[in-house]
Design a protein around this motif. Structure first.
Motif, PDB file in Angstrom:
ATOM      1  N   UNK A 183       0.811  -1.206   0.000  1.00 31.18           N
ATOM      2  CA  UNK A 183       0.000   0.000   0.000  1.00 31.18           C
ATOM      3  C   UNK A 183       0.846   1.258   0.000  1.00 31.18           C
ATOM      4  N   UNK A 184       1.876   1.286   0.842  1.00 31.02           N
ATOM      5  CA  UNK A 184       2.778   2.437   0.889  1.00 31.02           C
ATOM      6  C   UNK A 184       3.429   2.651  -0.468  1.00 31.02           C
ATOM      7  N   UNK A 185       3.880   1.555  -1.073  1.00 33.21           N
ATOM      8  CA  UNK A 185       4.572   1.643  -2.365  1.00 33.21           C
ATOM      9  C   UNK A 185       3.692   2.323  -3.404  1.00 33.21           C
ATOM     10  N   UNK A 186       2.489   1.817  -3.613  1.00 32.15           N
ATOM     11  CA  UNK A 186       1.648   2.366  -4.674  1.00 32.15           C
ATOM     12  C   UNK A 186       1.051   3.717  -4.307  1.00 32.15           C
ATOM     13  N   UNK A 187       0.943   4.009  -3.028  1.00 35.15           N
ATOM     14  CA  UNK A 187       0.413   5.302  -2.597  1.00 35.15           C
ATOM     15  C   UNK A 187       1.425   6.424  -2.792  1.00 35.15           C
ATOM     16  N   UNK A 188       2.717   6.120  -2.628  1.00 37.86           N
ATOM     17  CA  UNK A 188       3.736   7.173  -2.597  1.00 37.86           C
ATOM     18  C   UNK A 188       4.696   7.167  -3.781  1.00 37.86           C
ATOM     19  N   UNK A 189       4.675   6.120  -4.581  1.00 40.24           N
ATOM     20  CA  UNK A 189       5.568   6.090  -5.743  1.00 40.24           C
ATOM     21  C   UNK A 189       5.014   6.942  -6.874  1.00 40.24           C
ATOM     22  N   UNK A 190       5.918   7.478  -7.759  1.00 40.24           N
ATOM     23  CA  UNK A 190       7.353   7.202  -7.822  1.00 40.24           C
ATOM     24  C   UNK A 190       8.235   8.111  -6.957  1.00 40.24           C
TER      25      UNK A 190
END
Length: 519
Positions: free
Chosen positions: A316-323
């Motif tokens: 969740x963190x990855x897709x919420x805050x990337x790139x």
């Protein structure tokens, strides 16, 4: 008209969305082994074998289930070497009307596929990856009103939503988290358990031979490769863990022991991450073990938290805050990755043992990752991109969505506190408490500086010194910052000088990233 269902190397599940969205009587499954994916970092040899062998076995399973599979091997003469090139060739080969893609696990791959679709004016049906308990949009809705994204609160919401380890509206056992019970060191005379491994079959052996030929300079060895590469064997690995290791998993979850890389850990993350195991089944079997009195609540809750909590949370963190998330460097870390991260040539017994384990198995358990290799990178001040590329390269279960937040946010605090309120920094005393490494080491974990000082301890105090202004008023670091302030000025000066000399010695050797030999 024919459509292509694109199945990537970490999507080896019969339940994957792209397979559910096509007509097996008309459409074609496209699977591709491409050089770009094997070399964008110099992946561990065992990781490449695990994925390629898993793909080849899965292709046979799909054919047996009635699918038409167009499979491109790495050594096919016409292989373009990239996903984009192979999709373009396959679209022309089958005169396909479009492609169906399950949402990929890495931002890099998603961007490449979007670019390809635009360039080819290609019709793309994007399908949600239903192997997870939550979706990126659900996580985004949870995260939107929050400045700090603490896993514990997300985990509790997930428990309530799924009903896992719940007794009505209350958590099983009367509390949400039993982590305080999961911090025992491994008893000195306790036998190290045997773990189930899977000898290579003919398909895997052919992949091993291929990898040895094509990737001789990559990190790691293939001697003793024992990972499961089929759904059936991955299921056997899970059942073996539940029956023989889950009962002790909690107690010794944080323990480390020289020469014993597996202890009672799950060893199933590679299978979860490439689709050979269903996380819902893993959690259900663990909960059943608790309900039947086979495994205690601290073990089962700790195991389920790893999957339902951490695994879902970091995605969740990855897709919420990337790139943009990957660009952060809150602590201004600017050091090169020490050469011993690759060759293990160091007098630090803990680091030498863990790097040796990673070389042999492509594996280390979560405390070895966080509190040995991660803690040292934090204290050393390694540039985020370098240590993140290392983690992505050396572990068989590492994919960007899971590796990046764990490293960037948890291990090296490069996000400045988005995931963790304070750095996971520790001196050699922690290693001494949780392992037997220090008994066979020439360094003394109790010494802050001097020729016998443990580098972890020296660098810990140097880390506090370098970031004193940032953390002086931090409520969770008050005790250690007060201790730093009490150190005599000459001691602090000695720590700074010795830490600087240690960094120079660690980065001056010629050994380093094996990817340098590839190009």
């Amino acid at each position: 008209m024919t459509r292509l269902a694109v199945i990537l190397g970490d999507q080896l599940s019969l339940d994957i969305g792209a397979l559910q969205a096509i007509d097996p009587a008309r459409d074609v499954v496209l699977m591709m082994e491409v050089m770009d994916e094997a070399t964008y970092v110099a992946h561990h040899k065992q990781k490449i074998v695990l994925i390629l062998s898993g793909m080849r076995h899965f292709a046979e399973e799909l054919r047996a289930a009635g699918y038409t599979v167009d499979y491109v091997r790495l050594d096919d003469a016409a292989n373009s070497g990239s996903f984009s090139g192979e999709i373009e060739r396959a679209v022309k080969r089958h005169r396909a009307a479009g492609i169906v893609v399950t949402h990929p696990g890495e931002h890099r791959v998603l961007a490449d596929l979007h670019a390809l679709a635009s360039e080819m004016d290609l019709s793309v049906e994007w399908v949600e990856d239903t192997r997870f308990f939550s979706t990126p949009s659900q996580f985004a809705a949870w995260a939107a009103p929050r400045r700090e994204l603490r896993m514990e609160f997300f985990y509790r919401q997930m428990r309530a939503a799924t009903g896992l380890l719940m007794d009505g509206a209350k958590p099983a056992g009367g509390q949400w988290n039993f982590d305080a019970a999961n911090r025992k060191a491994w008893p000195r005379h306790r036998a190290v358990p045997e773990r189930r491994r899977f000898p290579p079959d003919a398909i895997t052996q052919s992949v091993i031979d291929l990898v040895e030929r094509r990737f001789p300079h990559h990190f790691g060895t293939l001697d003793g490769f024992g990972w499961a590469v089929t759904h059936a064997d991955a299921e056997r690995a899970l059942e073996d863990f539940i029956a023989h290791h889950l009962p002790c998993f909690g107690d010794y979850q944080d323990a480390m022991r020289a020469g014993a890389p597996f202890l009672h850990h799950g060893l199933i993350s590679p299978y979860l991450n490439i689709g050979l195991l269903d996380p819902r089944r893993a959690c259900a079997l663990a909960e059943r073990a608790y309900r039947q009195g086979v495994a205690p609540i601290n073990a089962v809750e700790g195991f389920i938290r790893q999957i339902l909590g951490w695994r879902e949370y970091v995605r969740g963190v990855y897709w919420h805050l990337m790139p943009g998330y990957a660009e952060g460097n809150a602590l201004g870390a600017d050091q090169k990755l020490p050469a011993f991260y690759w060759d293990g040539e160091t007098d630090m017994a803990c680091v030498r043992d863990v790097i040796g384990t990673i070389r042999r198995h492509g594996y280390a358990h979560h405390i070895q990752r966080l509190m040995v290799t991660g803690n040292l990178a934090l204290l050393w001040g390694v540039r985020p991109a370098e240590i993140e590329a290392w983690y992505l390269a050396v572990f068989v279960d590492a994919f960007d969505w899971v590796e990046l937040p764990n490293t960037h946010g948890m291990a090296i605090h490069a996000d400045g506190g988005v995931m963790a309120s304070k750095p996971y920094a520790a001196s050699g005393a922690y290693i001494d408490r949780m392992s037997n490494y220090c008994r066979g080491c020439r360094y003394d974990p109790s010494q802050r500086h001097g020729k016998d000082a443990c580098p972890m301890t020296l660098l810990y105090w140097d880390f506090l010194d370098r970031h004193e202004t940032r953390f002086a008023a931090h409520p969770r670091m008050k005790l250690v910052m007060d201790a730093l302030a009490r150190l005599p000025s000459d001691v602090r000066q000695a720590i700074r000088a010795e830490a600087a000399a240690l960094r120079r010695a660690g980065t001056d050797r010629s050994a380093g990233d094996p990817s340098a030999a590839l190009f």
